[in-house]
Design a protein around this motif. Structure first.
Motif, mmCIF file in Angstrom:
data_model
loop_
_atom_site.group_PDB
_atom_site.id
_atom_site.type_symbol
_atom_site.label_atom_id
_atom_site.label_comp_id
_atom_site.label_asym_id
_atom_site.label_seq_id
_atom_site.Cartn_x
_atom_site.Cartn_y
_atom_site.Cartn_z
ATOM 1 N N LEU A 1 0.816 -1.214 0.000
ATOM 2 C CA LEU A 1 0.000 0.000 0.000
ATOM 3 C C LEU A 1 0.850 1.264 0.000
ATOM 4 C CD1 LEU A 1 -2.809 1.265 0.009
ATOM 5 C CD2 LEU A 1 -2.785 1.121 2.501
ATOM 6 N N ALA A 2 1.854 1.339 0.852
ATOM 7 C CA ALA A 2 2.707 2.528 0.911
ATOM 8 C C ALA A 2 3.415 2.753 -0.419
ATOM 9 C CB ALA A 2 3.718 2.405 2.047
ATOM 10 N N GLU A 3 3.887 1.697 -1.033
ATOM 11 C CA GLU A 3 4.539 1.794 -2.349
ATOM 12 C C GLU A 3 3.545 2.296 -3.400
ATOM 13 O OE1 GLU A 3 5.536 -1.475 -5.802
ATOM 14 O OE2 GLU A 3 5.694 -2.104 -3.706
ATOM 15 N N PHE A 4 2.350 1.756 -3.407
ATOM 16 C CA PHE A 4 1.343 2.122 -4.405
ATOM 17 C C PHE A 4 0.877 3.564 -4.272
ATOM 18 C CE2 PHE A 4 -0.413 -2.509 -4.745
ATOM 19 C CZ PHE A 4 0.632 -2.859 -5.575
ATOM 20 N N ALA B 1 -11.178 -8.478 6.191
ATOM 21 C CA ALA B 1 -10.291 -7.706 5.317
ATOM 22 C C ALA B 1 -10.422 -6.206 5.577
ATOM 23 C CB ALA B 1 -10.588 -8.010 3.857
ATOM 24 N N MET B 2 -11.658 -5.736 5.798
ATOM 25 C CA MET B 2 -11.829 -4.302 6.101
ATOM 26 C C MET B 2 -11.115 -3.945 7.393
ATOM 27 S SD MET B 2 -15.312 -2.709 4.598
ATOM 28 C CE MET B 2 -16.195 -2.700 6.089
ATOM 29 N N TRP B 3 -11.223 -4.794 8.400
ATOM 30 C CA TRP B 3 -10.541 -4.541 9.673
ATOM 31 C C TRP B 3 -9.036 -4.515 9.472
ATOM 32 C CZ3 TRP B 3 -11.047 -2.282 14.010
ATOM 33 C CH2 TRP B 3 -10.133 -2.504 15.027
ATOM 34 N N SER B 4 -8.505 -5.447 8.719
ATOM 35 C CA SER B 4 -7.057 -5.489 8.435
ATOM 36 C C SER B 4 -6.609 -4.231 7.714
ATOM 37 C CB SER B 4 -6.707 -6.706 7.570
ATOM 38 O OG SER B 4 -6.991 -7.891 8.232
ATOM 39 N N LEU B 5 -7.374 -3.818 6.741
ATOM 40 C CA LEU B 5 -7.035 -2.623 5.967
ATOM 41 C C LEU B 5 -7.111 -1.363 6.829
ATOM 42 C CD1 LEU B 5 -6.254 -1.526 3.193
ATOM 43 C CD2 LEU B 5 -8.674 -1.584 2.575
ATOM 44 N N LEU B 6 -8.177 -1.218 7.586
ATOM 45 C CA LEU B 6 -8.315 -0.055 8.478
ATOM 46 C C LEU B 6 -7.187 -0.022 9.498
ATOM 47 C CD1 LEU B 6 -9.847 2.397 9.613
ATOM 48 C CD2 LEU B 6 -11.181 0.781 10.987
ATOM 49 N N SER B 7 -6.893 -1.139 10.122
ATOM 50 C CA SER B 7 -5.815 -1.204 11.116
ATOM 51 C C SER B 7 -4.475 -0.835 10.493
ATOM 52 C CB SER B 7 -5.732 -2.604 11.728
ATOM 53 O OG SER B 7 -6.917 -2.921 12.378
ATOM 54 N N HIS B 8 -4.217 -1.335 9.297
ATOM 55 C CA HIS B 8 -2.967 -1.036 8.605
ATOM 56 C C HIS B 8 -2.861 0.458 8.278
ATOM 57 C CE1 HIS B 8 0.531 -1.808 6.075
ATOM 58 N NE2 HIS B 8 -0.023 -0.982 5.198
ATOM 59 N N ILE B 9 -3.939 1.025 7.749
ATOM 60 C CA ILE B 9 -3.927 2.456 7.407
ATOM 61 C C ILE B 9 -3.708 3.304 8.643
ATOM 62 C CG2 ILE B 9 -5.384 4.350 6.589
ATOM 63 C CD1 ILE B 9 -6.556 2.257 4.571
ATOM 64 N N GLU B 10 -4.374 2.977 9.744
ATOM 65 C CA GLU B 10 -4.189 3.732 10.979
ATOM 66 C C GLU B 10 -2.778 3.583 11.522
ATOM 67 O OE1 GLU B 10 -7.397 2.437 13.506
ATOM 68 O OE2 GLU B 10 -8.637 4.129 12.861
ATOM 69 N N GLU B 11 -2.198 2.415 11.369
ATOM 70 C CA GLU B 11 -0.857 2.146 11.870
ATOM 71 C C GLU B 11 0.219 2.931 11.099
ATOM 72 O OE1 GLU B 11 1.952 -1.680 11.484
ATOM 73 O OE2 GLU B 11 0.117 -2.030 12.639
ATOM 74 N N VAL B 12 0.063 3.024 9.797
ATOM 75 C CA VAL B 12 1.090 3.675 8.986
ATOM 76 C C VAL B 12 0.812 5.141 8.681
ATOM 77 C CG1 VAL B 12 1.798 1.509 7.914
ATOM 78 C CG2 VAL B 12 0.110 2.939 6.770
ATOM 79 N N ALA B 13 -0.365 5.630 9.076
ATOM 80 C CA ALA B 13 -0.714 7.024 8.798
ATOM 81 C C ALA B 13 0.198 7.964 9.570
ATOM 82 C CB ALA B 13 -2.183 7.286 9.172
ATOM 83 N N PRO B 14 0.623 9.033 8.911
ATOM 84 C CA PRO B 14 1.452 10.001 9.630
ATOM 85 C C PRO B 14 0.633 10.696 10.721
ATOM 86 C CG PRO B 14 0.900 10.813 7.428
ATOM 87 C CD PRO B 14 0.358 9.407 7.545
#
Length: 170
Positions: A105-108, A155-168
């Motif tokens: 996701l970060a790369e994309f 999958a939505m939970w995984s995606l939301l958790s990932h976005i929150e984790e890597v968000a500045p």
């Protein structure tokens, strides 16, 4: 006329992540009425089901396509938007992307203004509706079985958790 790369980077890219049967297509249909919004409909589904890198076996007997997760990500998050467009909107199912693409996701999205949003319908209603379309009233889908992963809530939970984790922070 197409925007150059500099202009494309300034156009907000809005992702609406959903699980199936959550009424997300209703939101998409409203935005299709605006000429100022360029809309993509579930583009990650093609590599999810029909590419050489497909994590799903549901369509395993079908012809494979050259579309990749990277090419879809480029089309929705990096490609210049058509002239006159103020925003790019994409509605997609979270399970088409997570968990198998989370590490990319970060790369994309590096250097691009991508705003992630989620639409949630009560799982009892969404999953009941998906089960019906998968196993009972399945003439439109042709599906013969219910795949729990396609319910999409994990999958939505995984995606939301990932976005929150890597968000500045901010």
């Amino acid at each position: 006329h197409i925007h150059d790369d500099h202009e494309a980077d300034s156009i907000p890219r809005v992702m609406l992540w959903s699980a199936p049967r959550t009424l997300s297509t209703c939101v998409e249909r409203v935005l299709l009425e605006s000429s100022a919004v360029h809309v993509h409909h579930e583009p990650f589904g093609v590599p999810f089901y029909w590419s050489e890198e497909a994590p799903s076996s549901r369509q395993a007997g079908d012809r494979r396509r050259a579309t990749s997760f990277a090419s879809v990500a480029h089309a929705i998050w990096r490609a210049p938007a058509p002239s006159g467009v103020d925003a790019v909107f994409c509605k997609d199912h979270a399970y088409y992307f997570a968990p198998h693409c989370l590490h990319r996701l970060a790369e994309f999205t590096a250097g691009v203004d991508v705003r992630h949003s989620f639409i949630i319908r009560h799982p009892r209603r969404a999953i009941t509706s998906l089960f019906k379309k998968s196993c009972v009233d399945n003439g439109g889908t042709g599906y013969r079985y219910f795949d729990r992963a396609e319910a999409g809530f994990v999958a939505m939970w995984s995606l939301l958790s990932h976005i929150e984790e890597v968000a500045p922070p901010g």
